[in-house]
Design an enzyme around this catalytic site. Structure first.
Site, mmCIF file in Angstrom:
data_model
loop_
_atom_site.group_PDB
_atom_site.id
_atom_site.type_symbol
_atom_site.label_atom_id
_atom_site.label_comp_id
_atom_site.label_asym_id
_atom_site.label_seq_id
_atom_site.Cartn_x
_atom_site.Cartn_y
_atom_site.Cartn_z
ATOM 1 N N GLY A 169 0.801 -1.216 0.000
ATOM 2 C CA GLY A 169 0.000 0.000 0.000
ATOM 3 C C GLY A 169 0.831 1.261 0.000
ATOM 4 O O GLY A 169 0.480 2.256 -0.656
ATOM 5 N N GLY A 171 -2.069 -5.623 0.338
ATOM 6 C CA GLY A 171 -2.405 -7.036 0.466
ATOM 7 C C GLY A 171 -2.583 -7.501 1.891
ATOM 8 O O GLY A 171 -3.517 -8.247 2.206
ATOM 9 N N CYS A 194 2.475 7.419 26.342
ATOM 10 C CA CYS A 194 2.793 8.317 27.452
ATOM 11 C C CYS A 194 4.245 8.135 27.851
ATOM 12 O O CYS A 194 4.663 7.042 28.198
ATOM 13 C CB CYS A 194 1.877 8.039 28.642
ATOM 14 S SG CYS A 194 0.124 8.185 28.228
#
Length: 740
Positions: free
Chosen positions: A71, A200, A326
């Site tokens: 992607g 994928g 944090c």
């Protein structure tokens, strides 16, 4: 019992159908799809079948599909390629404030290349109203990019309406559909987009494969150069097995989409309702759009709870993701939650729970119970119904899972500490030989001509899982400050922070036993101490020692020509992080625990016998940080050889893999202005030299002619890894040169 996986938005398992389809192309059919012989033809047919399967899921033509490495690559190709292809028409790109880094980082790169990027705000539900695009778009706009569904909170954006507005002004439209594929219908004509990215591993296909849909007629430029594979846009021989897996995964997704959607919605809502029952509605809020969101995504915020602490508590039983981290000095809230305006007290306690095809009712019910119990323990006093852990006498705990940081790596950033100490008043008592105005290891007060008191305090979060070993390592670390001053520790007080509601009291007992035994080995009495109830375990000692004022060793007495000796190897911080993440080799945890629990007494005795100009112990600021304190305080420059520094070799491998504590990164950032690295010093070794150590060795400056005698004496006393690592070169401003 097997852990429950609720992190499907991070990655999915490979669908059995996809794995089965891949096997022949891993074991037998190895041909290059570009080859003209039968082996190549077989592979080529498989790639084209997969292309057709991806296209079918999207309602596209197979010729509009280009295979990529995932992607992120698809987004890069779409945005860089699309903008470069249209740069003669304009330079304006529009996106949103909730995009994935695979888009935001590309947009930042476009800005560096002279493009103008507008980032549209979303509302408190993460929804982008189309009118905001209408107001921002202009004749210079060439490209707009909006994710189809947000990966953190699941909100689905109105991409069709946004595309219509963009097309009215002639702009190219891209959507990152990585999180939406296989969860909701994704049809390119319904969306009206020109470019669409597929990942994928979000779709039950392998990692490392993706696709980019490019509408027929849309033009983009290639960003990689090589042969003319994939329409000349993605050079390199196709990854046939993974492409086949992607095609099979898309085929399954298309055939069973409604079934999968219904199952995910049911599991998501069941999980939400169960958690509400467990913790009470007033203690939890949902993030994202209540209607327009992914069927599997549940983003929940627990007010007053730290997300990373919650995840470490449940991490070995429930896999999920945090929306905030944090740290000692700040709370890092995800850009998505910031863009939605989620208040800090809620955002800091945000976790993302995502269901998938494998999620069962039993998974959901068990996960809700585990999460609910953990949240109740962590809620501020009076807000929940705490479940006491104090009754567990023999609980098998992993201490590092109860803290978000490790050991001395949790120290304040040296940059911040310097700012604070700079504003403190200077002590004026002439008997205070070493105070807060110095960067030494302990405070020293002269009570007579023959006696000075050395006082130090040190405590930290667990750096090993075993409570007894943690107590021993922490005690050794605290005692080291006194040894580094040339003093003899005499007695100590415990300093304890303990989450009584999270851990059995037997755990604290074992921590104290480890400390008592280590103190006994050092000939030190632990006379008492102080405890507080805390959200995570912390332990250390306040140590008092004695030294003759004339034999005090400080860290600012180094002289030009002095040699520099280090008595323990470095790399503990990196390896402790690898252990915490479950990555280290078997035996690593025990090895570093033994190293940290090793007293610096023998090294201090050898130093005293031979005579030293200066000394410090190497702990949270790393070797370079503590050496900088020596050089700056002494007004000398120094040179060390990276290859001569004793190190735990395994640490370099994990540094190369990106397993680096945040404290180590802070250290390196701090020392960079004061250090000159030779060009041939590898990046990994630079990081290692700044690694945050816990109970590290002594760093001793002494006349060069005495260095050999010191090393010989150290070895006789059992300090076998001590090494000569460099020298102080000349009077100066405290600069450090690191040679290979």
């Amino acid at each position: 019992m097997k852990p429950i996986y609720l992190d499907y938005n991070a990655t999915t398992p490979i669908a059995p159908e996809a794995a089965d389809a891949m096997i022949p192309y891993i074991r037998e059919h190895f041909g290059n799809p570009s080859s003209g012989h039968p082996f190549g033809a077989l592979a080529k047919r498989a790639v084209e079948q997969a292309r057709a399967d991806v296209a079918a899921l999207l309602g596209a033509d197979p010729g509009e599909i280009v295979f990529t490495g995932g992607g992120t690559e698809s987004n890069n190709l779409a945005l860089l390629g699309g903008a470069l292809a249209r740069r003669d028409r304009g330079r304006h790109v529009i996106t949103s404030t909730i995009e994935h880094p695979a888009v935001t980082e590309v947009c930042a790169e476009l800005e560096k290349r002279g493009f103008r990027v507008t980032r549209l705000a979303v509302d408190e539900r993460g929804f982008l109203h189309p009118d905001r695009l209408r107001e921002a778009i202009d004749d210079d706009t060439i490209l707009v990019t909006f994710m189809l569904a947000n990966n953190e909170v699941g909100t689905i954006l109105p991409v069709r309406e946004l595309a219509e507005i963009a097309h009215e002004r002639g702009a190219l439209v891209h959507t990152d559909a990585a999180q939406a594929m296989g969860k909701i219908p994704v049809r390119v004509d319904d969306l009206g987009v020109d470019l669409l990215s597929v990942a994928g591993h979000k779709l039950y296909a392998p990692k490392g494969v993706g696709a980019l849909y490019i509408r027929s007629g849309a033009r983009i430029e290639k960003i990689l150069h090589g042969a003319d594979h994939e329409r000349g846009l993605r050079p390199g021989t196709e990854n046939v097995p993974e492409i086949v897996g992607l095609g099979a995964a898309c085929r399954v997704a298309g055939e069973r989409l409604e079934e999968h959607m219904s199952a995910m919605i049911r599991a998501r809502d069941r999980l939400h309702e169960a958690i509400l029952r467990e913790v009470g509605e007033k203690n939890v809020r949902m993030n994202g759009h209540p209607v327009h969101r992914l069927p599997n995504t549940l983003s929940l915020s627990f007010r007053g709870v730290e997300a990373d602490t919650l995840l470490t508590e449940i991490g070995d039983r429930v896999a999920a993701s945090a929306g905030a981290a944090c740290h000692t000095e700040e709370v890092d809230i995800s850009p998505v939650l910031q863009a939605m305006g989620v208040p800090v007290e809620w955002a800091m306690g945000t976790v993302r729970l995502t269901t998938g095809r494998g999620t069962t009712d039993d998974d959901v019910d068990r996960a809700a119970k585990i999460i609910g119990e953990a949240v109740r323990r962590l809620l501020p006093e009076g807000e929940g119904a705490p479940v006491s852990a104090a009754s567990g006498e023999n609980a098998d705990v992993r201490l590092t899972q109860y803290t978000h940081g490790l050991g001395c790596a949790c120290k304040l950033r040296p940059q911040d500490l310097e700012k604070v100490l700079r504003n403190l008043p200077r002590p004026e008592d002439p008997n205070l030989l070493v105070g807060a105005d110095k960067s030494d290891d302990a405070a020293v007060y002269r009570v007579s001509d023959e006696l000075a008191i050395v006082q130090t305090v040190d405590f930290f979060t667990p750096v090993v899982d075993d409570p007894y070993r943690f107590g021993a390592a922490s005690a050794a670390n605290s005692l080291s400050d006194v040894y580094a001053m040339g003093a003899r520790p005499v007695f100590a007080l415990n300093v304890v922070g303990f989450p009584a509601g999270r851990l059995p009291l037997r755990v604290l007992e074992r921590i104290l036993e480890g400390a008592f035994d280590k103190a006994r080995e050092a000939g030190v009495i632990i006379a008492g101490g102080h405890t507080v109830d805390d959200t995570e375990p912390k332990f250390g000692l306040a140590v008092t020692g004695f030294v003759h004022p004339d034999r005090l060793v400080r860290n600012d007495g180094a002289r030009a020509g002095d040699a520099l000796v280090l008595t323990k190897p470095i790399g503990v911080g990196v390896l402790a992080t690898a252990v915490k993440r479950g990555l280290a080799e078997e035996g690593t945890a025990e090895k570093i625990a033994d190293l940290m629990a090793e007293l610096n007494r023998a090294a201090a005795e050898a130093m005293e016998a031979i005579g030293a100009s200066a000394c410090t112990d190497v702990t949270g600021f790393g070797l370079l940080g503590h050496l900088h304190e020596m050089t700056a305080g002494s007004g000398v420059d120094a040179e060390i050889r990276a290859s001569a520094v004793p190190r735990l070799e395994e640490a370099l491998r994990w540094i190369a893999a990106g397993v680096v504590p945040g404290g180590t990164e802070n250290n390196l950032e701090f020392v960079l202005p004061h250090v000159d690295f030779d060009a041939d010093v590898p990046e990994g070794e630079r990081v290692l030299l700044a690694d945050a150590q816990t109970s590290g060795g002594l760093l001793i400056a002494l006349p060069e002619k005495k260095a050999g005698a010191l090393l010989e004496d150290l070895r006789k006393r059992g300090v076998r890894e001590a090494a000569l690592i460099g020298r102080f070169t000349a009077k100066g401003t405290g600069r450090i040169r690191v040679a290979r």
